[in-house]
Scaffold this motif. Structure first.
Motif, short mmCIF file in Angstrom:
data_model
loop_
_atom_site.label_atom_id
_atom_site.label_comp_id
_atom_site.label_asym_id
_atom_site.label_seq_id
_atom_site.Cartn_x
_atom_site.Cartn_y
_atom_site.Cartn_z
N VAL A 1 0.83 -1.19 0.00
CA VAL A 1 0.00 0.00 0.00
C VAL A 1 0.88 1.25 0.00
O VAL A 1 1.90 1.31 0.70
CB VAL A 1 -0.93 0.02 1.24
N ALA A 2 0.49 2.25 -0.80
CA ALA A 2 1.16 3.56 -0.81
C ALA A 2 0.08 4.63 -0.71
O ALA A 2 -1.01 4.48 -1.26
CB ALA A 2 1.97 3.74 -2.09
N ALA A 3 0.40 5.74 -0.01
CA ALA A 3 -0.61 6.75 0.31
C ALA A 3 -0.56 7.98 -0.58
O ALA A 3 -1.41 8.86 -0.45
CB ALA A 3 -0.49 7.17 1.78
N ASP A 4 0.43 8.09 -1.47
CA ASP A 4 0.47 9.23 -2.37
C ASP A 4 1.21 8.84 -3.65
O ASP A 4 1.75 7.74 -3.76
CB ASP A 4 1.10 10.47 -1.71
N GLY A 5 1.24 9.78 -4.61
CA GLY A 5 1.83 9.48 -5.91
C GLY A 5 3.31 9.12 -5.85
O GLY A 5 3.71 8.05 -6.36
N PRO A 6 4.16 9.97 -5.27
CA PRO A 6 5.59 9.64 -5.21
C PRO A 6 5.86 8.32 -4.50
O PRO A 6 6.73 7.55 -4.92
CB PRO A 6 6.18 10.83 -4.45
N ALA A 7 5.12 8.07 -3.42
CA ALA A 7 5.31 6.81 -2.70
C ALA A 7 4.90 5.61 -3.57
O ALA A 7 5.52 4.54 -3.50
CB ALA A 7 4.49 6.81 -1.40
N GLY A 8 3.88 5.80 -4.41
CA GLY A 8 3.46 4.74 -5.31
C GLY A 8 4.52 4.41 -6.34
O GLY A 8 4.80 3.24 -6.61
N VAL A 9 5.12 5.46 -6.92
CA VAL A 9 6.19 5.25 -7.90
C VAL A 9 7.37 4.54 -7.26
O VAL A 9 7.95 3.60 -7.82
CB VAL A 9 6.62 6.59 -8.52
N ALA A 10 7.73 4.98 -6.05
CA ALA A 10 8.86 4.37 -5.34
C ALA A 10 8.57 2.92 -4.99
O ALA A 10 9.44 2.05 -5.12
CB ALA A 10 9.18 5.18 -4.08
N ALA A 11 7.34 2.63 -4.54
CA ALA A 11 6.99 1.27 -4.16
C ALA A 11 7.02 0.33 -5.37
O ALA A 11 7.47 -0.81 -5.27
CB ALA A 11 5.60 1.25 -3.52
N ALA A 12 6.55 0.83 -6.51
CA ALA A 12 6.56 0.01 -7.73
C ALA A 12 7.98 -0.31 -8.18
O ALA A 12 8.25 -1.38 -8.72
CB ALA A 12 5.79 0.71 -8.85
N ALA A 13 8.90 0.64 -7.96
CA ALA A 13 10.30 0.43 -8.34
C ALA A 13 11.00 -0.52 -7.36
O ALA A 13 11.82 -1.34 -7.75
CB ALA A 13 11.03 1.77 -8.40
N ALA A 14 10.67 -0.38 -6.06
CA ALA A 14 11.35 -1.17 -5.03
C ALA A 14 10.91 -2.62 -5.04
O ALA A 14 11.73 -3.53 -4.89
CB ALA A 14 11.11 -0.54 -3.66
N ARG A 15 9.60 -2.84 -5.19
CA ARG A 15 9.05 -4.20 -5.19
C ARG A 15 8.06 -4.30 -6.33
O ARG A 15 6.85 -4.09 -6.15
CB ARG A 15 8.37 -4.51 -3.85
N PRO A 16 8.54 -4.58 -7.53
CA PRO A 16 7.67 -4.57 -8.71
C PRO A 16 6.43 -5.45 -8.53
O PRO A 16 6.54 -6.64 -8.26
CB PRO A 16 8.57 -5.12 -9.82
N PRO A 17 5.26 -4.85 -8.67
CA PRO A 17 4.01 -5.61 -8.52
C PRO A 17 3.61 -6.29 -9.82
O PRO A 17 4.16 -5.99 -10.89
CB PRO A 17 3.00 -4.53 -8.13
N ASP A 18 2.64 -7.19 -9.71
CA ASP A 18 2.05 -7.79 -10.91
C ASP A 18 0.91 -6.95 -11.44
O ASP A 18 0.54 -7.08 -12.61
CB ASP A 18 1.54 -9.20 -10.58
N LEU A 19 0.35 -6.08 -10.58
CA LEU A 19 -0.75 -5.20 -10.97
C LEU A 19 -0.81 -4.05 -9.97
O LEU A 19 -0.46 -4.21 -8.81
CB LEU A 19 -2.07 -5.96 -11.00
N VAL A 20 -1.28 -2.88 -10.44
CA VAL A 20 -1.42 -1.71 -9.59
C VAL A 20 -2.88 -1.27 -9.58
O VAL A 20 -3.50 -1.12 -10.65
CB VAL A 20 -0.54 -0.54 -10.06
N VAL A 21 -3.44 -1.07 -8.40
CA VAL A 21 -4.74 -0.42 -8.23
C VAL A 21 -4.44 1.02 -7.86
O VAL A 21 -3.86 1.28 -6.80
CB VAL A 21 -5.59 -1.11 -7.14
#
Length: 244
Positions: free
Chosen positions: A30-50
């Motif tokens: 879970v990420a609470a804002d845009g920059p955190a979402g981009v960082a989370a996707a880079a750190a632990r690549p997901p299979d899908l993003v909501v």
């Protein structure tokens, strides 16, 4: 276990969505804002993003652009309003689907499973013997390599745009309703048909010489769409249904 990243600034929404996805067998970040979402996707690549459309720090459209810049990644956009403009914007930056708030968490889980099932099916086909290429006029499509070209130049297609073009090439001359396209290409029995309309428009922008006057993907009023091969085109590599 498939990993899903939920990016939403509303903790209640994130908690509910994460809970339903967890019970459905997904690993959830879970990420609470845009920059955190981009960082989370880079750190632990997901299979899908909501991904929520309205986010602090960076809106969902920009988040979608940035995470998709590194390669294809399924995205389901959450919109707070039912405005068509919001839905269209999300689809045009590459989102695979959208859900309008308030929404049913069970429906969202079904959408997630549908998108991942489609991606998984595509991945499985890459291990099978090479399928024949599909050709029509200036267009060529390689289903196994997931590569499409126009007059020799590679087309930058999203997953859904590629699937839509493949369907049209396999069914030349056949008028197909938006409902059937949603079933055959998206694998959904229900959904907003504007999703199909937007993808057809975007595909025309990439394959037609003049998207305002399409000659390949034509509208059949009262029915849907039809792919018309150029005159004297043999349309090589057709599927079992050749449009007759």
């Amino acid at each position: 276990m498939k990993r899903v990243l939920v990016v939403d600034d509303d903790p209640t929404v994130s908690e509910v969505v994460a809970g339903y996805l967890d019970r459905a067998g997904f690993t959830v970040d879970v990420a609470a804002d845009g920059p955190a979402g981009v960082a989370a996707a880079a750190a632990r690549p997901p299979d899908l993003v909501v991904l929520d459309l309205m986010l602090p720090g960076m809106d969902g459209l920009e988040v979608c652009r940035r995470i998709r810049a590194h390669g294809p990644l399924p995205v389901i956009m959450l919109t707070a309003r039912g405005d068509e403009e919001d839905r269209v914007l999300g689809l045009e930056v590459g989102a695979d689907d959208y859900v309008t708030k308030p929404f049913s968490p069970r429906e969202l889980v079904l959408r997630v499973e549908s998108v991942l099932r489609r991606v998984g099916t595509l991945a499985a086909t890459r291990t099978e013997p090479a399928a024949p290429q599909l050709r029509s006029g200036p267009l060529a499509l390689d289903p196994t390599a997931r590569r499409a070209t126009r007059s020799g130049s590679e087309l930058a297609l999203t997953t859904r745009e590629f699937d839509l073009l493949e369907f049209f090439l396999r069914h030349p001359g056949r008028a197909t309703s938006r409902e059937e396209l949603m079933r055959q290409v998206w694998g959904w029995e229900f959904g907003d048909l504007s999703t199909v309309t937007v993808h057809v428009r975007r595909l025309r922008e990439k394959v037609e010489e003049d998207p305002a006057r399409p000659r390949l993907i034509n509208t059949v009023w009262g029915v849907g769409y039809r792919f018309d091969p150029p005159p004297s085109d043999g349309t090589q590599g057709r599927g079992a249904d050749d449009g007759r």
